[in-house]
Design a protein around this motif. Structure first.
Motif, PDB file in Angstrom:
ATOM      1  N   ALA A 135     -51.786  10.276  58.315  1.00  0.00           N
ATOM      2  CA  ALA A 135     -50.712  10.610  59.351  1.00  0.00           C
ATOM      3  C   ALA A 135     -50.399  12.111  59.318  1.00  0.00           C
ATOM      4  O   ALA A 135     -49.490  12.795  58.875  1.00  0.00           O
ATOM      5  N   GLY A 136     -51.563  12.953  59.727  1.00  0.00           N
ATOM      6  CA  GLY A 136     -51.424  14.398  59.585  1.00  0.00           C
ATOM      7  C   GLY A 136     -50.134  15.117  60.215  1.00  0.00           C
ATOM      8  O   GLY A 136     -49.404  16.012  59.672  1.00  0.00           O
ATOM      9  N   ASP A 137     -50.055  14.657  61.500  1.00  0.00           N
ATOM     10  CA  ASP A 137     -48.901  15.321  62.218  1.00  0.00           C
ATOM     11  C   ASP A 137     -47.381  14.887  61.480  1.00  0.00           C
ATOM     12  O   ASP A 137     -46.807  15.725  61.588  1.00  0.00           O
ATOM     13  N   ALA A 138     -47.343  13.601  61.194  1.00  0.00           N
ATOM     14  CA  ALA A 138     -46.066  13.187  60.765  1.00  0.00           C
ATOM     15  C   ALA A 138     -45.863  13.955  59.309  1.00  0.00           C
ATOM     16  O   ALA A 138     -44.581  14.313  59.007  1.00  0.00           O
ATOM     17  N   LYS A 140     -47.154  16.952  58.375  1.00  0.00           N
ATOM     18  CA  LYS A 140     -46.951  18.200  58.699  1.00  0.00           C
ATOM     19  C   LYS A 140     -45.362  18.650  59.257  1.00  0.00           C
ATOM     20  O   LYS A 140     -45.135  19.725  58.902  1.00  0.00           O
ATOM     21  N   ALA A 141     -45.101  17.600  60.096  1.00  0.00           N
ATOM     22  CA  ALA A 141     -43.615  17.842  60.364  1.00  0.00           C
ATOM     23  C   ALA A 141     -42.446  17.906  59.437  1.00  0.00           C
ATOM     24  O   ALA A 141     -41.653  18.713  59.381  1.00  0.00           O
ATOM     25  N   ASP A 145     -48.766  19.534  53.677  1.00  0.00           N
ATOM     26  CA  ASP A 145     -50.217  19.837  54.147  1.00  0.00           C
ATOM     27  C   ASP A 145     -51.164  18.590  53.728  1.00  0.00           C
ATOM     28  O   ASP A 145     -51.332  18.632  52.689  1.00  0.00           O
TER      29      ASP A 145
END
Length: 211
Positions: A135-138, A140-141, A145
């Motif tokens: 869940a990179g985007d979640a 990152k939000a 990192d």
């Protein structure tokens, strides 16, 4: 002589058995250490939930935001140390946030910063480590990192494996050294007893010959 030789072998066997007990002890210590880590994760989650509960009751939005920030930091640190721990911690915290969503909303009102924290934490997938790490985007939000965190986790796992390998090598060396020492001691004792037996036999022979 044959009896003394078997006595020496028995000493060596006992030495190896002792080393086996030490290995078993190391395994038990490793299990205890793992259980202690899991307990620390549960304790951290319980502490966060306790703080959130108190802050909701007091309707203290500022303190609530501080606790949510610390939860976010804990998630990041657990991901870097061991994603499995992060999943366990996150699951417990998320359950509380979801069950108390209405109460939290009543405390924070239209505060966008706190709402973003709550939404960001509850949006993270906690059903599996793969889902969480993917869940990179979640992540990152929330300012986490995932790439660096994953690298840190891999490096940590590598260090743990290397440490375990070194410990195992040391244990084998210690076992070998202990066995060799015991064997040498047994052989020396055997030689000493054999020498005494030969001297006694010679003395008896001289006595019988009248010498």
């Amino acid at each position: 002589m044959k009896k003394l030789f078997f006595m020496a072998l028995a000493v060596v066997a006992i030495s190896f058995a002792s080393c086996g007990n030490k290995a078993q002890q190391k395994v038990e210590e490793a299990v205890d250490s793992t259980e202690a880590v899991v307990e620390d994760v549960n304790a951290a989650a319980d502490e966060a939930i306790s703080a959130l509960t108190e802050q909701i009751e007091k309707k203290d939005a500022g303190a609530l935001q501080t606790t949510l920030e610390s939860i976010k930091a804990k998630i990041a640190s657990f991901i870097a140390a061991n994603p499995e721990l992060a999943k366990e911690y996150l699951g417990k915290v998320q359950n509380f946030l979801k069950e108390n969503a209405d109460k939290i909303k009543a405390v924070i009102g239209d505060n966008a910063a706190i709402s973003s924290l709550v939404d960001g934490i509850t949006a993270l997938p906690s059903e599996s480590v793969d889902a969480l790490m993917g869940a990179g985007d979640a992540l990152k939000a929330l300012g986490i990192d995932a790439t660096n965190a994953a690298a840190d986790a891999v490096e940590g796992a590598k260090d743990a494996v290397e440490g375990a390998a070194d410990a195992a090598a040391d244990a084998v060396k210690d076992a070998k050294d202990a066995a060799v020492d015991k064997a040498n001691e047994a052989v020396d004792n055997a030689k000493e007893k054999a020498g005494e037996a030969i001297d006694n036999a010679a003395a008896d022979a001289k006595k019988k010959l009248g010498l």
